[in-house]
Scaffold this motif. Structure first.
Motif, PDB file in Angstrom:
ATOM      1  N   GLU A 163       0.837  -1.207   0.000  1.00 54.07           N
ATOM      2  CA  GLU A 163       0.000   0.000   0.000  1.00 54.07           C
ATOM      3  C   GLU A 163       0.872   1.258   0.000  1.00 54.07           C
ATOM      4  O   GLU A 163       0.567   2.229  -0.698  1.00 54.07           O
ATOM      5  CB  GLU A 163      -0.941  -0.019   1.200  1.00 54.07           C
ATOM      6  CG  GLU A 163      -2.030  -1.064   1.079  1.00 54.07           C
ATOM      7  CD  GLU A 163      -2.824  -1.249   2.364  1.00 54.07           C
ATOM      8  OE1 GLU A 163      -2.502  -0.603   3.385  1.00 54.07           O
ATOM      9  OE2 GLU A 163      -3.764  -2.067   2.335  1.00 54.07           O
ATOM     10  N   ASN A 164       1.956   1.230   0.778  1.00 56.59           N
ATOM     11  CA  ASN A 164       2.881   2.368   0.791  1.00 56.59           C
ATOM     12  C   ASN A 164       3.498   2.580  -0.593  1.00 56.59           C
ATOM     13  O   ASN A 164       3.621   3.717  -1.055  1.00 56.59           O
ATOM     14  CB  ASN A 164       3.992   2.156   1.820  1.00 56.59           C
ATOM     15  CG  ASN A 164       3.482   2.232   3.237  1.00 56.59           C
ATOM     16  OD1 ASN A 164       2.400   2.759   3.492  1.00 56.59           O
ATOM     17  ND2 ASN A 164       4.252   1.685   4.150  1.00 56.59           N
ATOM     18  N   LEU A 165       3.879   1.504  -1.238  1.00 52.96           N
ATOM     19  CA  LEU A 165       4.473   1.599  -2.572  1.00 52.96           C
ATOM     20  C   LEU A 165       3.442   2.109  -3.586  1.00 52.96           C
ATOM     21  O   LEU A 165       3.756   2.966  -4.421  1.00 52.96           O
ATOM     22  CB  LEU A 165       5.035   0.245  -3.012  1.00 52.96           C
ATOM     23  CG  LEU A 165       5.790   0.203  -4.323  1.00 52.96           C
ATOM     24  CD1 LEU A 165       6.996   1.146  -4.301  1.00 52.96           C
ATOM     25  CD2 LEU A 165       6.245  -1.228  -4.612  1.00 52.96           C
ATOM     26  N   ALA A 166       2.218   1.618  -3.496  1.00 49.51           N
ATOM     27  CA  ALA A 166       1.168   2.076  -4.415  1.00 49.51           C
ATOM     28  C   ALA A 166       0.900   3.565  -4.247  1.00 49.51           C
ATOM     29  O   ALA A 166       0.613   4.263  -5.218  1.00 49.51           O
ATOM     30  CB  ALA A 166      -0.112   1.276  -4.195  1.00 49.51           C
ATOM     31  N   ASN A 167       1.002   4.056  -3.026  1.00 43.85           N
ATOM     32  CA  ASN A 167       0.813   5.494  -2.781  1.00 43.85           C
ATOM     33  C   ASN A 167       1.906   6.321  -3.455  1.00 43.85           C
ATOM     34  O   ASN A 167       1.678   7.462  -3.834  1.00 43.85           O
ATOM     35  CB  ASN A 167       0.785   5.795  -1.287  1.00 43.85           C
ATOM     36  CG  ASN A 167      -0.483   5.284  -0.632  1.00 43.85           C
ATOM     37  OD1 ASN A 167      -1.502   5.089  -1.291  1.00 43.85           O
ATOM     38  ND2 ASN A 167      -0.411   5.033   0.662  1.00 43.85           N
ATOM     39  N   ARG A 168       3.084   5.760  -3.605  1.00 48.94           N
ATOM     40  CA  ARG A 168       4.187   6.473  -4.244  1.00 48.94           C
ATOM     41  C   ARG A 168       4.126   6.415  -5.766  1.00 48.94           C
ATOM     42  O   ARG A 168       4.456   7.375  -6.433  1.00 48.94           O
ATOM     43  CB  ARG A 168       5.534   5.903  -3.800  1.00 48.94           C
ATOM     44  CG  ARG A 168       5.942   6.344  -2.432  1.00 48.94           C
ATOM     45  CD  ARG A 168       7.370   5.885  -2.185  1.00 48.94           C
ATOM     46  NE  ARG A 168       7.841   6.374  -0.917  1.00 48.94           N
ATOM     47  CZ  ARG A 168       8.570   7.469  -0.769  1.00 48.94           C
ATOM     48  NH1 ARG A 168       8.911   8.180  -1.805  1.00 48.94           N
ATOM     49  NH2 ARG A 168       8.955   7.849   0.425  1.00 48.94           N
ATOM     50  N   VAL A 169       3.762   5.242  -6.307  1.00 47.89           N
ATOM     51  CA  VAL A 169       3.799   5.075  -7.767  1.00 47.89           C
ATOM     52  C   VAL A 169       2.448   5.306  -8.424  1.00 47.89           C
ATOM     53  O   VAL A 169       2.368   5.368  -9.644  1.00 47.89           O
ATOM     54  CB  VAL A 169       4.338   3.674  -8.163  1.00 47.89           C
ATOM     55  CG1 VAL A 169       5.738   3.476  -7.671  1.00 47.89           C
ATOM     56  CG2 VAL A 169       3.425   2.567  -7.684  1.00 47.89           C
TER      57      VAL A 169
END
Length: 181
Positions: A65-71
């Motif tokens: 979820e953290n990665l999806a928020n960035r990309v």
């Protein structure tokens, strides 16, 4: 929780631990359910792999979820997230089923060992036919449930991983080589 380790996103690092454990655990669970010698030697080890994987699934999900928020999200990432959100239930189910199988197996082994230590024949004769059938029936039911959940877990791990790989690599084959390569 850190989002990056050594400049790499945490998500793929944690996911690879989960994937390896959720391949080992279902294989160990199936073998333990079907083969008593494997169950005696490696059943608790398969349970440990399943338990560790279950504990790591929420870490993998949160880091994703953290990665999806960035990309940013797209339909492929959303499909991967939808499948990944169900992974905890498969991992938990495998851990519970295999744990129940191993507890019943261990209790039956201890009971048999205690009866042999008490005096062999006399203690063995004290068990009625119904008392002998009950643990065997429970073991059969738990073995069937464990195999079913293990197969489902293996299939779901594949589905989540495939969706994640497609989210990352879809369309790469159409890109021209970079750096003269």
């Amino acid at each position: 929780m850190p989002e990056f380790i050594g400049g790499l996103p945490l998500h793929p690092l944690i996911v690879h631990f989960v994937v390896v454990l959720l391949v080992i655990a279902p294989l160990g669970a199936v073998l333990s359910a079907l083969w008593p010698a494997v169950r005696r030697r490696f059943g608790w080890l398969a349970f440990a792999a399943s338990a560790v994987a279950t504990a790591l699934v929420p870490v993998a999900t949160a880091s994703g979820e953290n990665l999806a928020n960035r990309v940013g999200t797209n339909p492929l990432v959303q499909a991967h997230e939808r499948l990944a959100d169900m992974m905890i239930w498969w991992a938990l189910g495998l851990t519970v089923a295999l744990g129940a199988l191993m507890v019943v197996h261990t209790r039956a082994e201890r009971k048999t060992t205690a009866q042999v230590a008490v005096g062999g024949g006399g203690a063995e004769e004290a068990l009625t036919g119904e008392q002998r059938k009950a643990p065997a029936l429970v073991m059969i039911v738990l073995a069937v449930v464990t195999v079913g959940v293990a197969v489902g877990t293996g299939i779901h791990v594949y589905r989540v991983g495939d969706a994640g790989a497609r989210a990352v690599w879809e369309g790469v084959q159409n890109l021209p080589p970079q750096n003269g390569g």
